[in-house]
Design an enzyme around this catalytic site. Structure first.
Site, PDB file in Angstrom:
ATOM      1  N   ASN A   9      46.062  36.081  12.308  1.00  0.00           N
ATOM      2  CA  ASN A   9      46.041  35.396  11.014  1.00  0.00           C
ATOM      3  C   ASN A   9      44.972  36.091  10.192  1.00  0.00           C
ATOM      4  O   ASN A   9      43.785  35.886  10.420  1.00  0.00           O
ATOM      5  CB  ASN A   9      45.709  33.910  11.217  1.00  0.00           C
ATOM      6  N   TRP A  10      45.429  36.928   9.273  1.00  0.00           N
ATOM      7  CA  TRP A  10      44.475  37.744   8.507  1.00  0.00           C
ATOM      8  C   TRP A  10      43.685  36.916   7.489  1.00  0.00           C
ATOM      9  O   TRP A  10      42.731  37.404   6.909  1.00  0.00           O
ATOM     10  CB  TRP A  10      45.214  38.845   7.768  1.00  0.00           C
ATOM     11  N   LYS A  11      44.160  35.680   7.219  1.00  0.00           N
ATOM     12  CA  LYS A  11      43.545  34.858   6.159  1.00  0.00           C
ATOM     13  C   LYS A  11      43.520  35.669   4.855  1.00  0.00           C
ATOM     14  O   LYS A  11      44.411  36.476   4.643  1.00  0.00           O
ATOM     15  CB  LYS A  11      42.161  34.375   6.601  1.00  0.00           C
ATOM     16  N   HIS A  95      47.399  24.941   8.642  1.00  0.00           N
ATOM     17  CA  HIS A  95      46.105  25.474   9.094  1.00  0.00           C
ATOM     18  C   HIS A  95      44.999  24.551   8.581  1.00  0.00           C
ATOM     19  O   HIS A  95      45.093  24.003   7.483  1.00  0.00           O
ATOM     20  CB  HIS A  95      45.915  26.900   8.563  1.00  0.00           C
ATOM     21  N   GLU A  97      42.277  25.098   7.267  1.00  0.00           N
ATOM     22  CA  GLU A  97      41.737  25.465   5.948  1.00  0.00           C
ATOM     23  C   GLU A  97      42.635  24.929   4.838  1.00  0.00           C
ATOM     24  O   GLU A  97      42.153  24.526   3.779  1.00  0.00           O
ATOM     25  CB  GLU A  97      41.567  26.996   5.876  1.00  0.00           C
ATOM     26  N   GLU A 167      43.897  24.386  17.188  1.00  0.00           N
ATOM     27  CA  GLU A 167      42.743  25.076  16.626  1.00  0.00           C
ATOM     28  C   GLU A 167      41.650  24.058  16.306  1.00  0.00           C
ATOM     29  O   GLU A 167      41.663  23.463  15.225  1.00  0.00           O
ATOM     30  CB  GLU A 167      43.131  25.807  15.340  1.00  0.00           C
ATOM     31  N   GLY A 173      36.134  30.575  13.282  1.00  0.00           N
ATOM     32  CA  GLY A 173      35.220  31.451  12.555  1.00  0.00           C
ATOM     33  C   GLY A 173      33.757  31.184  12.851  1.00  0.00           C
ATOM     34  O   GLY A 173      32.880  31.675  12.143  1.00  0.00           O
ATOM     35  N   SER A 212      37.898  31.448  17.435  1.00  0.00           N
ATOM     36  CA  SER A 212      36.968  32.431  18.012  1.00  0.00           C
ATOM     37  C   SER A 212      37.486  33.058  19.308  1.00  0.00           C
ATOM     38  O   SER A 212      36.708  33.294  20.232  1.00  0.00           O
ATOM     39  CB  SER A 212      35.578  31.804  18.202  1.00  0.00           C
ATOM     40  N   GLY A 233      41.995  34.901  14.324  1.00  0.00           N
ATOM     41  CA  GLY A 233      41.520  35.155  12.963  1.00  0.00           C
ATOM     42  C   GLY A 233      40.750  36.462  12.914  1.00  0.00           C
ATOM     43  O   GLY A 233      41.327  37.548  12.877  1.00  0.00           O
ATOM     44  N   GLY A 234      39.412  36.369  12.932  1.00  0.00           N
ATOM     45  CA  GLY A 234      38.552  37.539  12.742  1.00  0.00           C
ATOM     46  C   GLY A 234      38.932  38.738  13.605  1.00  0.00           C
ATOM     47  O   GLY A 234      38.975  39.876  13.103  1.00  0.00           O
TER      48      GLY A 234
HETATM   49  P1  13P Z   1      38.861  32.904  14.233  1.00  0.00           P
HETATM   50  O1  13P Z   1      39.578  33.630  15.338  1.00  0.00           O
HETATM   51  O2  13P Z   1      38.223  33.844  13.231  1.00  0.00           O
HETATM   52  O3  13P Z   1      37.936  31.845  14.729  1.00  0.00           O
HETATM   53  O4  13P Z   1      40.001  32.133  13.385  1.00  0.00           O
HETATM   54  C1  13P Z   1      40.881  31.309  14.048  1.00  0.00           C
HETATM   55  C2  13P Z   1      41.936  30.890  13.108  1.00  0.00           C
HETATM   56  O5  13P Z   1      41.722  30.108  12.218  1.00  0.00           O
HETATM   57  C3  13P Z   1      43.257  31.476  13.296  1.00  0.00           C
HETATM   58  O6  13P Z   1      44.210  30.786  12.526  1.00  0.00           O
END
Ligand code: 13P
Length: 252
Positions: A9-11, A95, A97, A167, A173, A212, A233-234
């Site tokens: 998930n590149w956000k 998600h 967010e 999640e 993050g 994470s 994510g990251g």
């Molecule tokens: P991180 O892997 O950066 O914690 O992000 C997780 C995430 O929100 C994937 O959708």
């Protein structure tokens, strides 16, 4: 045995030039990986680039949001059929967010989930509790409510061609990963809750863990019996890290 899925998930990150290298590296790194499914969920404007770079490979692509209506006067929104037009296989819905910053309710998320399926996409439904909810012992209630909103609207059969991603908000993050035991406990809860409606759907459902996930913790998380892969994510923004997580998925 359920097959593992590792989805990036590149956000709201990326540039056209940087993505080109990342997508090329993921494509070539996945050529040898047979026992794992891999996907990247990219910002809308980069979908044509993902399609061009990944078509014909084993790596699938998808989006991070979708509108709940099939079409209409909804300026600025993107429909599920449009995502299909760009070859998407997946779309993330709900998600944390989106729930926190854009006010998306579980009912709205359920509508988006069903809109995605109507267009032939596989929705990745995100669920999870905040730190405060966990500390108050409300994790199961929160996750149950998020699942039930979908089951109420679409029936348990909606979960047949779908993915659920647990999640925990406090792990996203932050560098704080749920322990494999904490994650497994919630994954078991999710599977049991769905099994109370339909055992086969629950047994076949792919439940990802997100929060994470890194190359060094993925093997332990993915070894848990109810963790079927990860939503990353990251670490999905760095080809070597993402590929190492995919390889962990192929081994477990
Ligand atoms: P991180 O892997 O950066 O914690 O992000 C997780 C995430 O929100 C994937 O959708």
């Amino acid at each position: 045995m359920r097959r593992k899925l590792v989805a990036g998930n590149w956000k709201m990150y990326g540039t056209l030039a940087g993505n080109a290298d990342l997508l090329d590296a993921v494509r070539s790194g996945m050529e040898q990986a047979r026992n794992v499914d891999c996907a990247v969920c990219v910002p809308f404007p980069y979908l044509p680039q993902a399609q061009q770079k990944l078509s014909g490979s084993g790596v699938k692509w998808g989006a991070q949001n979708v509108h709940q209506m099939d079409k209409g006067a909804y300026t600025g929104e993107v429909s599920a059929a449009m995502l299909r037009d760009f070859g998407c296989s997946y779309v993330i819905v709900g998600h944390s967010e989106r729930r926190a910053y854009f006010g998306e309710s579980s009912h709205l998320v359920a509508e988006k989930f069903l809109a995605a399926q109507r267009a032939g996409l596989i929705p990745i439904l995100c669920v999870g509790e905040t730190l405060e909810q966990r500390e108050n012992g409300a994790t199961e209630n929160v996750v149950a409510g998020q699942l039930d909103a979908l089951i109420d609207l679409g029936g348990v059969q909606a979960l047949r061609d779908a993915v659920v991603a647990y999640e925990p908000v406090w792990a996203i993050g932050t560098g704080k990963t749920a322990t494999s035991a904490q994650a497994q406990a919630v994954h078991t809860f999710i599977r049991q809750r769905i099994a109370s409606h339909d055992g086969q759907t629950a047994a076949e459902l792919c439940i990802l863990y997100g929060g994470s996930v890194k190359a060094n913790n993925a093997p332990e998380l993915f070894a848990m019996p109810d963790i079927d892969g990860g939503l990353i994510g990251g670490a999905s923004l760095v080809a070597d890290d993402f590929l190492a997580i995919c390889r962990a998925g192929a081994r477990t």
